[in-house]
Design a protein around this motif. Sequence first.
Motif, PDB file in Angstrom:
ATOM      1  N   LEU A  16     -10.345  -4.067  -3.873  1.00 27.03           N
ATOM      2  CA  LEU A  16     -11.226  -3.382  -2.923  1.00 27.03           C
ATOM      3  C   LEU A  16     -10.479  -3.055  -1.631  1.00 27.03           C
ATOM      4  O   LEU A  16     -10.608  -1.953  -1.082  1.00 27.03           O
ATOM      5  CB  LEU A  16     -12.433  -4.273  -2.635  1.00 27.03           C
ATOM      6  CG  LEU A  16     -13.650  -3.625  -1.967  1.00 27.03           C
ATOM      7  CD1 LEU A  16     -14.278  -2.579  -2.864  1.00 27.03           C
ATOM      8  CD2 LEU A  16     -14.677  -4.701  -1.609  1.00 27.03           C
ATOM      9  N   ARG A  17      -9.672  -3.986  -1.169  1.00 27.49           N
ATOM     10  CA  ARG A  17      -8.923  -3.774   0.073  1.00 27.49           C
ATOM     11  C   ARG A  17      -7.908  -2.639  -0.071  1.00 27.49           C
ATOM     12  O   ARG A  17      -7.682  -1.881   0.870  1.00 27.49           O
ATOM     13  CB  ARG A  17      -8.206  -5.071   0.450  1.00 27.49           C
ATOM     14  CG  ARG A  17      -7.571  -5.042   1.827  1.00 27.49           C
ATOM     15  CD  ARG A  17      -7.092  -6.406   2.264  1.00 27.49           C
ATOM     16  NE  ARG A  17      -5.985  -6.920   1.470  1.00 27.49           N
ATOM     17  CZ  ARG A  17      -6.064  -7.919   0.614  1.00 27.49           C
ATOM     18  NH1 ARG A  17      -7.231  -8.527   0.403  1.00 27.49           N
ATOM     19  NH2 ARG A  17      -5.005  -8.332  -0.052  1.00 27.49           N
ATOM     20  N   PRO A  24     -19.139   0.141   0.419  1.00 32.78           N
ATOM     21  CA  PRO A  24     -19.914  -1.075   0.182  1.00 32.78           C
ATOM     22  C   PRO A  24     -19.897  -1.463  -1.296  1.00 32.78           C
ATOM     23  O   PRO A  24     -19.701  -0.620  -2.175  1.00 32.78           O
ATOM     24  CB  PRO A  24     -21.324  -0.693   0.642  1.00 32.78           C
ATOM     25  CG  PRO A  24     -21.370   0.786   0.550  1.00 32.78           C
ATOM     26  CD  PRO A  24     -19.988   1.268   0.845  1.00 32.78           C
ATOM     27  N   VAL A  25     -20.121  -2.739  -1.533  1.00 31.92           N
ATOM     28  CA  VAL A  25     -20.115  -3.279  -2.891  1.00 31.92           C
ATOM     29  C   VAL A  25     -21.543  -3.503  -3.350  1.00 31.92           C
ATOM     30  O   VAL A  25     -22.380  -3.992  -2.600  1.00 31.92           O
ATOM     31  CB  VAL A  25     -19.315  -4.602  -2.947  1.00 31.92           C
ATOM     32  CG1 VAL A  25     -19.416  -5.239  -4.332  1.00 31.92           C
ATOM     33  CG2 VAL A  25     -17.864  -4.363  -2.558  1.00 31.92           C
ATOM     34  N   PHE A  36     -19.701  -3.536  -8.317  1.00 32.42           N
ATOM     35  CA  PHE A  36     -19.464  -2.097  -8.384  1.00 32.42           C
ATOM     36  C   PHE A  36     -19.340  -1.501  -6.992  1.00 32.42           C
ATOM     37  O   PHE A  36     -19.851  -2.046  -6.011  1.00 32.42           O
ATOM     38  CB  PHE A  36     -20.614  -1.390  -9.117  1.00 32.42           C
ATOM     39  CG  PHE A  36     -20.767  -1.803 -10.555  1.00 32.42           C
ATOM     40  CD1 PHE A  36     -20.267  -1.015 -11.574  1.00 32.42           C
ATOM     41  CD2 PHE A  36     -21.427  -2.987 -10.884  1.00 32.42           C
ATOM     42  CE1 PHE A  36     -20.407  -1.395 -12.896  1.00 32.42           C
ATOM     43  CE2 PHE A  36     -21.571  -3.376 -12.206  1.00 32.42           C
ATOM     44  CZ  PHE A  36     -21.065  -2.569 -13.221  1.00 32.42           C
ATOM     45  N   THR A  37     -18.658  -0.363  -6.934  1.00 30.06           N
ATOM     46  CA  THR A  37     -18.648   0.442  -5.728  1.00 30.06           C
ATOM     47  C   THR A  37     -18.763   1.900  -6.130  1.00 30.06           C
ATOM     48  O   THR A  37     -18.363   2.274  -7.250  1.00 30.06           O
ATOM     49  CB  THR A  37     -17.361   0.195  -4.903  1.00 30.06           C
ATOM     50  OG1 THR A  37     -17.473   0.845  -3.643  1.00 30.06           O
ATOM     51  CG2 THR A  37     -16.128   0.727  -5.606  1.00 30.06           C
ATOM     52  N   ARG A  38     -19.301   2.708  -5.243  1.00 33.91           N
ATOM     53  CA  ARG A  38     -19.511   4.115  -5.557  1.00 33.91           C
ATOM     54  C   ARG A  38     -18.170   4.841  -5.666  1.00 33.91           C
ATOM     55  O   ARG A  38     -17.234   4.583  -4.906  1.00 33.91           O
ATOM     56  CB  ARG A  38     -20.372   4.765  -4.465  1.00 33.91           C
ATOM     57  CG  ARG A  38     -20.818   6.190  -4.770  1.00 33.91           C
ATOM     58  CD  ARG A  38     -21.603   6.742  -3.581  1.00 33.91           C
ATOM     59  NE  ARG A  38     -21.942   8.145  -3.750  1.00 33.91           N
ATOM     60  CZ  ARG A  38     -23.080   8.594  -4.294  1.00 33.91           C
ATOM     61  NH1 ARG A  38     -23.994   7.733  -4.711  1.00 33.91           N
ATOM     62  NH2 ARG A  38     -23.313   9.892  -4.396  1.00 33.91           N
ATOM     63  N   HIS A  39     -18.066   5.731  -6.635  1.00 36.32           N
ATOM     64  CA  HIS A  39     -16.883   6.567  -6.796  1.00 36.32           C
ATOM     65  C   HIS A  39     -16.616   7.326  -5.499  1.00 36.32           C
ATOM     66  O   HIS A  39     -17.541   7.688  -4.765  1.00 36.32           O
ATOM     67  CB  HIS A  39     -17.099   7.548  -7.950  1.00 36.32           C
ATOM     68  CG  HIS A  39     -15.869   8.326  -8.326  1.00 36.32           C
ATOM     69  ND1 HIS A  39     -15.448   9.438  -7.635  1.00 36.32           N
ATOM     70  CD2 HIS A  39     -14.971   8.150  -9.339  1.00 36.32           C
ATOM     71  CE1 HIS A  39     -14.358   9.919  -8.194  1.00 36.32           C
ATOM     72  NE2 HIS A  39     -14.044   9.157  -9.238  1.00 36.32           N
ATOM     73  N   LEU A  48     -15.357  -2.895  -9.836  1.00 34.13           N
ATOM     74  CA  LEU A  48     -14.169  -3.204  -9.039  1.00 34.13           C
ATOM     75  C   LEU A  48     -13.005  -3.510  -9.976  1.00 34.13           C
ATOM     76  O   LEU A  48     -13.137  -4.279 -10.926  1.00 34.13           O
ATOM     77  CB  LEU A  48     -14.431  -4.402  -8.121  1.00 34.13           C
ATOM     78  CG  LEU A  48     -15.615  -4.298  -7.156  1.00 34.13           C
ATOM     79  CD1 LEU A  48     -15.579  -5.449  -6.167  1.00 34.13           C
ATOM     80  CD2 LEU A  48     -15.638  -2.961  -6.417  1.00 34.13           C
ATOM     81  N   GLY A  49     -11.888  -2.913  -9.669  1.00 36.38           N
ATOM     82  CA  GLY A  49     -10.718  -3.061 -10.533  1.00 36.38           C
ATOM     83  C   GLY A  49     -10.445  -1.823 -11.352  1.00 36.38           C
ATOM     84  O   GLY A  49      -9.316  -1.583 -11.761  1.00 36.38           O
TER      85      GLY A  49
END
Length: 413
Positions: A16-17, A24-25, A36-39, A48-49
Motif C-alpha cells: 500500500l505504501r 483508503p482501504v 481492498f483499495t479502489r483501482h 492489496l498486493g
Amino acid sequence: MEENPFTSGCFTETWLRHFAPARPVRSPQWISPLHFTRHRFLPVFENLGRTLTKGLVYSTHPREKEDSDVYIVYDVLPNREIPKDFLSEGLHRFRVPQYPGYLINLEGFISLEDFLQKQFSKSSRYKLKKYRKRLESSFQIRYKMFRGRTERATYDEIFRHFYRLLERRFEDKRISNNNLQAREWTFYQDVAFPMLQDGSAGLFVVYAHDEPIAITLNYFGDSVVFDAITVFDIDYAKFHPGSVSIMGLIDWCLANGMETLDFSKGEFEYKKHWATQEYRFYYDIFYNPRSLWSRIRAQVARDYFDMKQRLRDKRLNETLHRWTYRLKARKTSDQKPAGFDLLLVAEHVIPDKERRVEPGSALYSQLRTGVFEFLYLNNEALADVDIHILDGAAGEYLLSGKQSQARLIITPS
C-alpha cells in the motif's frame, strides 16, 4: 487455512505504501483475510498486493449489507471454492483462468536423493548430479538460507548482487522484466527484509568463493515455500547453477519439514522440468447480480482478463517484452559482448610471471566466461588456474591449470 505470507500486515502495508499511498482501504466482512483499495482509474476494488502475490486463499462469510461495488481478487489458488448458498445471497462471482502454476509436492520424499530417484530417469539423474559435482569441484561452493535475524548490511549486499544478476540475465535474453522496474524492485527490497526477520521470507544463496552466483527470494507459509524470484550468474551457465540451486533448495525444504516448493505463476521450461504438479491461477470477480451497473463492470473486467490470457496463450506477451526491451535498452546493452576461442596447448608453456592477471581485477572479470569454459572442459578447479597475458599477441592469454593449459583468444564483438 495455511498461513499465507501475502495477506500479512507487513506485505499488504508495504504494498500500500509503495503503490497506493493515498487511497483508503476497504475491508469487507464477507471475505477474509483480504483488504481492498479502489483501482487508480477504474470503478472497481482490487485486493492489496494485486499481482505481486504468488497465490492467495480466502474465506467467505454472510454479508451484513448489500452493495453494488465490484471486487477483484488476483492470483487465487485453485483450491478456493465458494459455497453455493453464499453466491445466492446477492453476490455472484466470475472466475477467470489465468497463468499456469507449477509446484513440487515433497510429501513422501525423505531426501534429495530419494526425490531424484523417484522423479527422474537414470540419464537425467546422472546429468543433475554431474552439474552439481562439476560446480562443486571447480569452485568453493556453499549454500545458505538467510531466514530470521540478518544484518541489514548483509541483506543489502545480497540484494545488490541479486539486481545485477537479474539485470544481466535479462539483458542476455534481450527481453524486459517487470521485476527490474524501479518501483517494483524497491517494493521487493523493502518488504522482504522485515519478513525475513520474522521468518516469513528468506533468501536462498549459492556462493562460489563467497560471491553469490544464484539467489532465490522465497516466502513461507506453514509448510509451503513460495519461489518468488530466482536468478543465476550467466557466467556460470555451463555449470547449470540454476539446477544446482533448485537441488539445494529442495534439500533445505526436506531438512526443514516443508511439504511444498511452489514455483508459482509463469510458464518456464525449468518449472515444467522439476514440478510434480501443474495447476492454474484464477482472477475472481465478485459483483451484485441485482445491479445492472455492477454486472456491466464485472463483465467488462472478465472479458478483459480473458482476452489478456488468450494473448498470453499465443505468446504475444513475449513479443511485447522484447519490444519494450528494445525501446528501453541502454546503448551499452545493444553492444554484443566479445566472444572467445579456447585452444588447448599440447606442450607445456612457461608463462611470464610478470604478466599475470590478478584475480579480482577488471581484466580478470572480462575473461571469466572463457576461464570458466576452461574449468568445465578440463575438470579443473579455479583455485589451481593462473592467467597470464601472452607476449606479442593482443587479446591472447595463457590459462594454466593442474592438468592442462590453453590459449584464451578474445575475439571482437
